[in-house]
Design a protein around this motif. Sequence first.
Motif, mmCIF file in Angstrom:
data_model
loop_
_atom_site.group_PDB
_atom_site.id
_atom_site.type_symbol
_atom_site.label_atom_id
_atom_site.label_comp_id
_atom_site.label_asym_id
_atom_site.label_seq_id
_atom_site.Cartn_x
_atom_site.Cartn_y
_atom_site.Cartn_z
ATOM 1 N N PRO A 20 38.966 -6.491 -0.605
ATOM 2 C CA PRO A 20 40.287 -7.001 0.232
ATOM 3 C C PRO A 20 39.869 -8.467 0.822
ATOM 4 C CG PRO A 20 38.785 -5.191 1.316
ATOM 5 C CD PRO A 20 38.334 -5.332 -0.139
ATOM 6 N N VAL A 21 40.965 -9.262 1.117
ATOM 7 C CA VAL A 21 40.700 -10.478 1.693
ATOM 8 C C VAL A 21 40.924 -10.398 3.314
ATOM 9 C CG1 VAL A 21 41.921 -12.702 1.841
ATOM 10 C CG2 VAL A 21 41.862 -11.581 -0.363
ATOM 11 N N PRO A 22 39.886 -10.974 3.960
ATOM 12 C CA PRO A 22 40.067 -10.715 5.580
ATOM 13 C C PRO A 22 41.330 -11.497 5.830
ATOM 14 C CG PRO A 22 38.191 -12.118 4.787
ATOM 15 C CD PRO A 22 38.852 -11.680 3.520
ATOM 16 N N SER A 23 41.776 -11.135 7.199
ATOM 17 C CA SER A 23 42.861 -11.971 7.725
ATOM 18 C C SER A 23 42.242 -13.033 8.167
ATOM 19 C CB SER A 23 43.350 -11.142 9.101
ATOM 20 O OG SER A 23 43.824 -9.892 8.699
ATOM 21 N N PRO A 24 43.302 -14.327 8.287
ATOM 22 C CA PRO A 24 42.634 -15.666 8.618
ATOM 23 C C PRO A 24 42.212 -15.564 10.290
ATOM 24 C CG PRO A 24 44.914 -15.730 8.262
ATOM 25 C CD PRO A 24 44.443 -14.229 7.794
ATOM 26 N N ALA A 54 63.069 -26.899 -13.411
ATOM 27 C CA ALA A 54 64.123 -26.928 -14.105
ATOM 28 C C ALA A 54 64.177 -27.811 -15.345
ATOM 29 C CB ALA A 54 65.134 -27.449 -13.281
ATOM 30 N N ILE A 55 63.474 -28.958 -15.391
ATOM 31 C CA ILE A 55 63.167 -29.443 -16.520
ATOM 32 C C ILE A 55 62.076 -29.329 -17.454
ATOM 33 C CG2 ILE A 55 64.041 -31.594 -15.450
ATOM 34 C CD1 ILE A 55 61.377 -32.693 -14.950
ATOM 35 N N GLY A 56 61.294 -28.157 -16.835
ATOM 36 C CA GLY A 56 60.187 -27.555 -17.925
ATOM 37 C C GLY A 56 58.714 -28.015 -17.695
ATOM 38 N N ASP A 57 58.634 -28.869 -16.833
ATOM 39 C CA ASP A 57 57.189 -29.397 -16.491
ATOM 40 C C ASP A 57 56.209 -28.179 -15.842
ATOM 41 O OD1 ASP A 57 57.745 -31.862 -17.505
ATOM 42 O OD2 ASP A 57 58.141 -32.850 -15.513
ATOM 43 N N ILE A 58 56.820 -27.523 -15.059
ATOM 44 C CA ILE A 58 55.913 -26.385 -14.697
ATOM 45 C C ILE A 58 56.801 -25.069 -14.684
ATOM 46 C CG2 ILE A 58 54.432 -27.908 -13.102
ATOM 47 C CD1 ILE A 58 56.063 -26.877 -10.572
ATOM 48 N N TYR A 59 56.016 -23.951 -14.580
ATOM 49 C CA TYR A 59 56.898 -22.744 -14.483
ATOM 50 C C TYR A 59 56.905 -22.155 -13.125
ATOM 51 C CZ TYR A 59 52.710 -20.000 -15.564
ATOM 52 O OH TYR A 59 51.474 -19.805 -15.741
ATOM 53 N N GLN A 60 55.522 -22.390 -12.429
ATOM 54 C CA GLN A 60 55.633 -21.860 -10.880
ATOM 55 C C GLN A 60 54.657 -22.849 -10.461
ATOM 56 O OE1 GLN A 60 53.636 -18.013 -11.862
ATOM 57 N NE2 GLN A 60 51.993 -18.864 -10.548
ATOM 58 N N VAL A 61 54.882 -22.933 -9.067
ATOM 59 C CA VAL A 61 53.909 -23.647 -8.076
ATOM 60 C C VAL A 61 53.646 -23.005 -6.810
ATOM 61 C CG1 VAL A 61 55.571 -25.334 -7.577
ATOM 62 C CG2 VAL A 61 53.340 -25.835 -7.597
ATOM 63 N N GLN A 62 52.663 -23.019 -6.222
ATOM 64 C CA GLN A 62 52.562 -22.762 -4.900
ATOM 65 C C GLN A 62 52.628 -24.067 -3.897
ATOM 66 O OE1 GLN A 62 49.174 -20.057 -3.637
ATOM 67 N NE2 GLN A 62 49.293 -20.862 -1.569
ATOM 68 N N ILE A 63 53.840 -23.958 -3.040
ATOM 69 C CA ILE A 63 53.821 -25.308 -2.145
ATOM 70 C C ILE A 63 52.867 -24.761 -1.086
ATOM 71 C CG2 ILE A 63 55.380 -26.537 -0.491
ATOM 72 C CD1 ILE A 63 56.021 -26.446 -3.517
ATOM 73 N N GLY A 64 51.684 -25.422 -0.972
ATOM 74 C CA GLY A 64 50.587 -25.481 -0.015
ATOM 75 C C GLY A 64 50.690 -26.110 1.292
ATOM 76 N N HIS A 65 50.582 -25.495 2.384
ATOM 77 C CA HIS A 65 50.130 -26.244 3.677
ATOM 78 C C HIS A 65 49.273 -25.018 4.346
ATOM 79 C CE1 HIS A 65 53.962 -23.810 4.686
ATOM 80 N NE2 HIS A 65 53.210 -23.447 5.934
ATOM 81 N N GLU A 66 48.791 -25.560 5.636
ATOM 82 C CA GLU A 66 47.840 -24.826 6.193
ATOM 83 C C GLU A 66 48.599 -24.195 7.382
ATOM 84 O OE1 GLU A 66 43.545 -26.570 6.194
ATOM 85 O OE2 GLU A 66 44.902 -28.197 7.040
#
Length: 195
Positions: A155-159, A183-195
């Motif tokens: 299990p991952v601990p809470s931050p 939409a144009i097919g460059d990627i199929y998923q991505v996680q928009i990251g921020h802290e």
Amino acid sequence: KLLTVEVRRQRVTITGPGAAAERARAIAAEIHDGVEGRFLLPELSDVWGLLRRIQGAFAVEGPATPSAFGFGFFGYFGYDTAHYVEELPYLIPPANDAPDISLSIFQGVVRYDLAAETCEIVTASASAWEPLHAKAIRALIEDCRPVLAVEAPPPVPSPARVRDSTTEAAYIRDVATALDYIAIGDIYQVQIGHE
């Protein structure tokens, strides 16, 4: 392996021993300045156009069948590939020289079906390279065995704390940009990251 495309920030390296790699390097040289298979992208997002051009040069005409494939990029997109899709406030200094993106075109792959417990060789043929003889590597396939026991990760601990490093408006803009790339097919998923 016919060729490999590696991307580290804006530096692209195309390696491989034969005509397929030479063709990919020629495609890159048409749109970017480079020397000996090394190219510098003006913008991080230019990587998608370059990869589409290389993909188009190796696409197989006609419908793909279960024993063939239409295109053979295999590899990975590292965590920092997010910088090629969205504007992030900073880059994490690399801990090693691993590329952000590493994609290879293979002449043949082994496709393994876990449910059916079968595997087969899938090959691509062209006049630019010697044919891959399935009989020569059939013994490797006969040694394929399914992975039976996979342990669940711990299990991952809470931050310790949570804070946002972006505004709501910037986050919405980044999501819209990512959806455009999907939409144009460059990627199929991505996680928009921020802290």
